[in-house]
Design an enzyme around this catalytic site. Sequence first.
Site, short mmCIF file in Angstrom:
data_model
loop_
_atom_site.label_atom_id
_atom_site.label_comp_id
_atom_site.label_asym_id
_atom_site.label_seq_id
_atom_site.Cartn_x
_atom_site.Cartn_y
_atom_site.Cartn_z
N ASP A 140 -9.00 -3.52 -6.13
CA ASP A 140 -8.50 -2.98 -4.95
C ASP A 140 -9.28 -1.84 -4.75
O ASP A 140 -9.13 -0.71 -5.48
CB ASP A 140 -6.87 -2.94 -4.98
N HIS B 198 -7.73 -5.52 -0.65
CA HIS B 198 -6.56 -4.56 -0.92
C HIS B 198 -5.18 -5.58 -0.69
O HIS B 198 -5.19 -6.25 0.23
CB HIS B 198 -6.69 -3.79 0.35
N SER C 115 0.87 -1.34 -0.19
CA SER C 115 0.03 0.10 0.07
C SER C 115 0.86 1.29 0.12
O SER C 115 1.66 1.24 -0.81
CB SER C 115 -0.89 0.08 1.40
#
Length: 506
Positions: A448, A476, A217
């Site tokens: 995502d 995610h 991320s």
Amino acid sequence: MTTRTLAALATAAAVALLTGCGIAAPPAPTMSAPAGLERFYSQQIDWADCEPEGMECSTVTAPIDWSNPDDGDISLAVVRLATDSPTRVGSLLMNPGGPGGSGVELVQQAAEFVTSDDLRDNFDIVGWDPRGVGQSTGVECYGPAEMDEFLYGVPANPAGSDAWYAEQVDREKAFAAACATNTGPLLGQIDVESNARDMDMLRAVLGDSKLNYLGFSYGTSFGAHYAELFPENVGRLVLDGAIDPSLPSSETFTVQMAGFENAFRAYIADCLSTTACPFVGDLEAALAQAGELFAGVEARALKSDDGRQLTASTLGTALAYPLYDEGSWPALSQMLTELGAGDATLALQFADAYNSRNDDGTYADQSMAVYTAATCLDGTYTGGLEATKATMAAIEAAAPTVGEYVSYGDWAHIDIACQNWAYPSAITPHAIVADGAAPILVLGTTNDPATPYAWAQAMADQLASGVLVTRAGEGHTAYGQGNDCIDTTVDDYLIDGTVPKADPLC
């Protein structure tokens, strides 16, 4: 939200099962240091046993400001799960995202969940708390009572009204001032490039000539900027759930909210096939029903069993939290069913989990403060309330069901806070090329919600040595999510250096 929820959100269920096992690694070889930074690069880490069993913890020292290394120091907390395998490759540095995610907690609580047996056998798994985060020298803004009022206080005016925006300016100015007063100069030095420089120093003190890194991320931004600053030191980098570094802040938030909208639509489609769905009819009818439920939340003054009232902003946080993980969709259905019945208890619990709020009203960490501070430094925010409102309008168009609500506590908060921040932006959005870096794996998941797939495509295209690896599915990030094709591709790359000849389309 940008990406401050941990990429390893799903690890929470596995935390209680985890233990570690490792031994001390060989002594670190001598590493060359950039001129003037020798005392940082030449540190010897004094490891000590820590919890859980098999883990070793320590701290290292970094300058507050890498460009002025004599202006004061900070402490960075580190943890490792070492291997004694004769096939040991080196250290694998890990970051869970955020901004504000704790790499120490990721390794201590979830190393055996987010990494494979083969990876742990071949690497010392190392986590660190980035500057401002967790056990490292921290960012401080508000105490628990003030933070509760800041995050959960009921505004005097309806969310999204001109009077509401005027309220937010006063709130955000006070928050920004408290952060500056209570943190000091570190507040202006937790940008992504400062963290990337910390990573190169950690590489050296861990005894590695090249950096091996698994970043999730927002942690992909750390990795990309590292490759830009230190292309010659890039070993094997995996950037999972990538961020497009070339986008201006307003566009980043708008695209992300479209990602949450797509995830919510996928949830609704799945929900309608179950017996526990709070909606009926076809997809568009169910989305309209959801919109009516959300629009009426503030007027109904719904409360949780602890007496707190659900605001539109807190509803947005509660919606985003379970959308990160497809496995949380049944819990989202339960939350929405309870909202329809007038009970906001589960919604407040989801928001609390996202905000790291404990049942007693204290906070487990300062992730909200770090998220704000780092996002302010890593983006550009100008134009006053008119610019804030213009982007909110774009978000509503891109994400008509959930975008407005998620953005009340995210884009509106960030844009107004950052326009009143004590320190200027440190990063101008730009494409990162990193000429001369070894091949870098960029992972993207097709639906995502937090880091849309288009961002992974963009980062892989921008990096001169970027290699795109696609996971088809929901949720995610990609690695450690039960996709054998992804996990094998990543492990083969990290352990053996095998670079896919083409996107395996997992």
